[in-house]
Design a protein around this motif. Sequence first.
Motif, short mmCIF file in Angstrom:
data_model
loop_
_atom_site.label_atom_id
_atom_site.label_comp_id
_atom_site.label_asym_id
_atom_site.label_seq_id
_atom_site.Cartn_x
_atom_site.Cartn_y
_atom_site.Cartn_z
N LYS A 157 -12.39 7.45 -3.65
CA LYS A 157 -12.51 6.00 -3.61
C LYS A 157 -13.04 5.51 -2.27
CE LYS A 157 -8.26 3.83 -1.93
NZ LYS A 157 -8.97 2.88 -1.04
N PHE A 191 -11.18 -0.21 1.16
CA PHE A 191 -10.99 -1.60 0.73
C PHE A 191 -10.72 -1.75 -0.77
CE2 PHE A 191 -14.10 -1.77 4.31
CZ PHE A 191 -13.22 -2.25 5.28
N LEU A 192 -10.77 -0.68 -1.54
CA LEU A 192 -10.47 -0.77 -2.96
C LEU A 192 -9.02 -0.35 -3.17
CD1 LEU A 192 -11.65 -1.38 -5.77
CD2 LEU A 192 -12.13 1.06 -5.99
N SER A 193 -8.20 -1.26 -3.68
CA SER A 193 -6.79 -0.97 -3.92
C SER A 193 -6.64 0.09 -5.00
CB SER A 193 -6.07 -2.26 -4.33
OG SER A 193 -4.71 -2.03 -4.61
N SER A 194 -5.62 0.93 -4.88
CA SER A 194 -5.38 1.94 -5.91
C SER A 194 -4.83 1.31 -7.18
CB SER A 194 -4.40 3.00 -5.40
OG SER A 194 -4.93 3.69 -4.29
N ASP A 198 -3.62 4.17 0.73
CA ASP A 198 -3.75 2.80 1.22
C ASP A 198 -5.10 2.20 0.82
OD1 ASP A 198 -1.30 2.94 2.42
OD2 ASP A 198 -2.06 3.29 4.45
N ARG A 199 -5.11 0.89 0.64
CA ARG A 199 -6.34 0.19 0.28
C ARG A 199 -7.46 0.45 1.29
NH1 ARG A 199 -9.13 -4.81 0.91
NH2 ARG A 199 -7.87 -5.29 2.74
N HIS A 241 -5.32 -8.21 -5.03
CA HIS A 241 -6.26 -7.15 -5.42
C HIS A 241 -5.89 -6.65 -6.81
CE1 HIS A 241 -7.39 -7.21 -1.19
NE2 HIS A 241 -6.12 -7.09 -0.90
N GLN A 289 -10.15 -5.88 -8.51
CA GLN A 289 -10.74 -4.95 -7.55
C GLN A 289 -9.71 -3.88 -7.19
OE1 GLN A 289 -14.05 -4.91 -6.73
NE2 GLN A 289 -14.03 -6.39 -8.40
N SER A 290 -9.40 -3.05 -8.17
CA SER A 290 -8.49 -1.92 -7.98
C SER A 290 -9.02 -0.74 -8.79
CB SER A 290 -7.07 -2.27 -8.42
OG SER A 290 -7.01 -2.49 -9.81
#
Length: 312
Positions: A107, A110-113, A144-145, A119, A122-123
């Motif tokens: 990943k 900045f992309l949340s899990s 972490d994001r 968020h 956008q995950s």
Amino acid sequence: MPPRSPLPQRHGLDAAWVCTPERGSAPAHPWPSMGAWLNERLSEFVDVTGFLAGERFTYHSGTPVADGDPYAPHTFVWFHRDLADEAFVPGIVHIVHQDARIVVIDKPAFLSSIPRGRHVLQSVVVRLRAELGLPELSPLHRLDRVTSGLLILATERRWRGAYQSMFQRGEVGKTYRALAPLRPDLDLPVTVRNHLTTRRGQWQAELVADLPPNAESLIELETVVEDAAVYRLTPRTGRTHQLRMHMLGLGIPIIDDPVYPVVQDVEIDDFTRPLQLLASEVRFTDPVDGRLREFESVRTLPLHGEPPAGSA
């Protein structure tokens, strides 16, 4: 637990649910209608009047809840929340591996899990459930994001227990790489051990000097890059912000960390300076078939950010 939702997923998310109190646990004078109960229960969070008018509340049978329906105890009601607008997070989600049980992705920062707080769309979970057609896809561990790299997900609920137990028992080997200042005087490799804790409402973790160690990391120098270096980090425990705290404690904070050594005022849609921390390798013995599994990130340091939207 509620019965299975009558509503399909929306944007890769399951419907939310609420349930009226069981008979005997409600007030002496229960609500005159289901609409009255929903207003008392949910009006702080959703437009109950609008949802009722739009038939957006649903019983287990699939029938919409009407404002004047008689109140009924122990009754489940499902609905989908409205989602706030979110800035698109740039960067490719690489599919490193996929089989019937797990998906391994690489990943971007900045992309949340998982969907949470600001968020949601956008995950990783929301994006990939739709993209891969896997409505039960869920992460098996945390990333972490702001951290880039490898994340392992279970394809279905039935596989989660075996793989999550493996992580909980510490049977997964993880290697990270970080770009940080070069300290020629620092004697490496070194194993850092201390006690870390987090407090609700605080961005930074804390070091507690008088408690037994609960966090351990091996820090090694790998490559010198001018006045910086790439470090190989091997966590032997999994505390929140462990690697970032351990690097800071050695006087080599990870480059472009928005939280350490000080919390920075960074806009939520500023994707220009990714944290230079990469979850680069993961290895484990598969708990289902006994095979050795090893995966590597397709990314390398330094990680590059994206210009703000609308810039030339």
